[in-house]
Design an enzyme around this catalytic site. Structure first.
Site, PDB file in Angstrom:
ATOM      1  N   HIS A 100       6.987   1.116  -2.670  1.00  0.00           N
ATOM      2  CA  HIS A 100       7.345   0.710  -4.028  1.00  0.00           C
ATOM      3  C   HIS A 100       8.659   1.415  -4.379  1.00  0.00           C
ATOM      4  CE1 HIS A 100       2.870   0.719  -4.115  1.00  0.00           C
ATOM      5  NE2 HIS A 100       2.946  -0.236  -5.011  1.00  0.00           N
ATOM      6  N   ASP A 103       8.298   5.030  -5.381  1.00  0.00           N
ATOM      7  CA  ASP A 103       8.004   5.997  -4.321  1.00  0.00           C
ATOM      8  C   ASP A 103       9.287   6.629  -3.792  1.00  0.00           C
ATOM      9  OD1 ASP A 103       5.448   4.827  -4.453  1.00  0.00           O
ATOM     10  OD2 ASP A 103       5.949   3.416  -2.852  1.00  0.00           O
ATOM     11  N   GLU A 231      -1.013  -9.747  -4.013  1.00  0.00           N
ATOM     12  CA  GLU A 231      -2.149  -8.925  -3.587  1.00  0.00           C
ATOM     13  C   GLU A 231      -3.294  -8.995  -4.598  1.00  0.00           C
ATOM     14  OE1 GLU A 231      -3.054  -4.235  -2.578  1.00  0.00           O
ATOM     15  OE2 GLU A 231      -1.149  -5.131  -2.014  1.00  0.00           O
ATOM     16  N   GLU A 267      -6.428  -6.552   0.692  1.00  0.00           N
ATOM     17  CA  GLU A 267      -6.837  -5.170   0.928  1.00  0.00           C
ATOM     18  C   GLU A 267      -8.348  -5.045   1.008  1.00  0.00           C
ATOM     19  OE1 GLU A 267      -7.030  -1.179  -1.711  1.00  0.00           O
ATOM     20  OE2 GLU A 267      -4.995  -1.951  -1.389  1.00  0.00           O
ATOM     21  N   HIS A 270      -9.951  -3.586  -2.235  1.00  0.00           N
ATOM     22  CA  HIS A 270      -9.961  -4.533  -3.344  1.00  0.00           C
ATOM     23  C   HIS A 270     -11.040  -5.598  -3.144  1.00  0.00           C
ATOM     24  CE1 HIS A 270      -5.442  -3.587  -4.289  1.00  0.00           C
ATOM     25  NE2 HIS A 270      -6.248  -2.543  -4.445  1.00  0.00           N
ATOM     26  N   ASP A 295      -3.817  -4.847   3.846  1.00  0.00           N
ATOM     27  CA  ASP A 295      -3.842  -3.414   3.593  1.00  0.00           C
ATOM     28  C   ASP A 295      -5.166  -2.898   4.130  1.00  0.00           C
ATOM     29  OD1 ASP A 295      -1.405  -3.408   2.371  1.00  0.00           O
ATOM     30  OD2 ASP A 295      -2.133  -3.068   0.345  1.00  0.00           O
ATOM     31  N   ASP A 306     -11.603   2.600  -6.543  1.00  0.00           N
ATOM     32  CA  ASP A 306     -10.795   2.328  -5.362  1.00  0.00           C
ATOM     33  C   ASP A 306     -10.364   3.645  -4.723  1.00  0.00           C
ATOM     34  OD1 ASP A 306      -9.357   0.874  -3.584  1.00  0.00           O
ATOM     35  OD2 ASP A 306      -7.825   0.196  -4.984  1.00  0.00           O
ATOM     36  N   ASP A 338      -2.747   1.289   3.445  1.00  0.00           N
ATOM     37  CA  ASP A 338      -2.740   1.624   2.015  1.00  0.00           C
ATOM     38  C   ASP A 338      -3.893   2.599   1.792  1.00  0.00           C
ATOM     39  OD1 ASP A 338      -2.490   1.778  -0.692  1.00  0.00           O
ATOM     40  OD2 ASP A 338      -2.682  -0.371  -1.072  1.00  0.00           O
TER      41      ASP A 338
END
Length: 434
Positions: A100, A103, A231, A267, A270, A295, A306, A338
């Site tokens: 991101h 980051d 996502e 993911e 998720h 992910d 999560d 991730d």
């Protein structure tokens, strides 16, 4: 010159019989699986946010990690963080990483400042990539952490926030394109609501659809050849997020005419929060031609949030890769970790061990999935279960109508006897490979 961050950790051996605490015992990038190198199947990526930007906090406690690049508030430390990241990429031998914008660069408080620091740090990362084999799998924008995003980005009731979001995504797409990224991802962490008392669902969904259309339009304008990925996630931090799960995202993309332009980054954690299995989400996306990338992580099944832990369950991972392989494997996508360390795993050694263990679990899962595909047992069971639909009479029924079908049932005295679904036999079959 080495930063020294990983100097206390020995080189990581590739040795199935090694008794070293950190070793690749299953992952061999050059091993051929179903006619392709293992590295080219798995396409591993390190997540910049969890591995380097995350400070060890959780909903109930603050920072536990003390890194040389903390606090993450100036460009000197941002560049040190990049130096350490590329040292880890080299140690692991990973082909990709993901980020991101937040980051990479310190928050400046305004768009002009964020743009300047993003351009500076991605220029620096580009120089590091020239001396590295590690490429960019995907970039994305963090539009959920800063307080400006508390009511969403593209779905925000304030048009100025929408504008700031559009400018931010443009800058991140430009940076991803500059670094040769193979995908661009959108995750709507706060594209949802906390209460319907102050939410216009229809307007917010329309704005989100228009925003994503702008992203696709800009992709073509700049000549970005990678995939645009969305996502899914059901909630957390929002009570309800508009990208709830794969089925919801597919419906959304079709509503706004984006089904041929956008695929999904799915993911494991998720999927579990949405009440599904990972393989369910992958199989559904594959069936609809929308599987883009994954992910790879896991949740703690005793927690309701999560937790983003590194994968350690080979049977789960094997079933995930079974559906990835059945769909033809990754094209621009890959396996992004991730995943993050536990708050008590403080040492540089822990960061390497987590990734090596995750890569080994994925390698074992991939080989099990490939063996099941080569054996063909699951496909044969499916073929047998749906065999009746291959008859001309069954196919003709799909083009018929209720009255005609009902008349045929009466005339022929059709009274079907149920057949076993053989679930336990099939579960036992899978266990032969994992």
């Amino acid at each position: 010159m080495s930063t020294g961050f990983f100097d206390s950790v020995p080189a990581i051996p590739h040795d199935a019989g090694s008794d070293a605490p950190i070793a690749f015992r299953h992952y061999d990038p050059d091993e051929i699986v179903l006619g392709k190198r293992m590295e080219d199947h798995l396409r591993f990526a390190v997540a910049y946010w969890h591995s380097f930007a995350w400070e060890g906090g959780d909903p109930f406690g603050g920072q536990t990690f003390i890194r040389p690049w903390h606090p993450q508030d100036d460009m000197g430390r941002a560049k040190l963080k990049a130096d350490v990241a590329f040292e880890m990429f080299e140690r692991l031998g990973v082909p990709f990483f993901c980020w991101h914008d937040a980051d990479l660069r310190p928050e400046q408080g305004d768009f002009a400042g964020n743009l300047a620091t993003l351009e500076e740090i991605t220029d620096y990362i580009g120089e590091k990539m020239e001396a590295s084999r590690t490429r960019l799998l995907w970039g994305t924008a963090n539009m959920f952490s800063h307080r400006r995003w508390m009511a969403g980005a593209s779905t925000n009731p304030d048009p100025e926030v929408f504008a700031f979001a559009a400018a931010t995504v443009k800058s991140c797409m430009d940076a991803t394109h500059k670094l040769g990224g193979e995908n661009y991802v959108l995750w709507g962490g706060r594209e949802g609501y906390e209460t319907l008392l102050n939410t216009d669902l229809g307007q917010e969904l329309d704005h989100m659809g228009r925003f994503l259309s702008m992203v696709v339009e800009y992709k073509h304008k700049i000549g970005f050849k990678g995939a645009i990925l969305v996502e899914p996630k059901p909630q957390e931090p929002s009570k309800h997020q508009y990208d709830f799960d794969v089925a919801t995202c597919i419906g959304f993309l079709r509503k706004y005419g984006l089904e041929d332009e956008v695929k999904l980054n799915i993911e494991q954690g998720h999927a579990i929060l949405a009440g599904h299995s990972f393989e369910h989400e992958l199989a559904l996306a594959a069936a609809e031609g929308m599987l883009g990338s994954i992910d790879m992580n896991r949740n703690d099944y005793q927690s309701g949030w999560d937790t983003d832990q590194f994968p350690n369950n080979v049977p789960e991972v094997a079933l995930a890769y079974y559906h990835v392989l059945k769909a033809g494997g990754f094209t621009t996508g890959g396996t992004n970790f991730d995943a993050k360390l536990r708050r008590q795993s403080l040492d540089p050694e822990d960061l390497l061990a987590a990734h090596v263990g995750g890569m080994d679990v994925c390698a074992r899962g991939l080989k099990a999935a490939a063996a099941m595909i080569e054996d063909g047992g699951l496909e044969a069971a499916l073929e047998d279960r749906y065999a009746g639909w291959r008859s001309p009479e069954a196919q003709a029924m799909l083009g018929s109508d209720l009255a005609s079908i009902a008349a045929k049932v009466l005339e022929q005295g059709i009274n079907p006897a149920p057949r076993s679904g053989r679930q336990e036999i099939l579960e036992n079959y899978v266990n032969r490979f994992v």
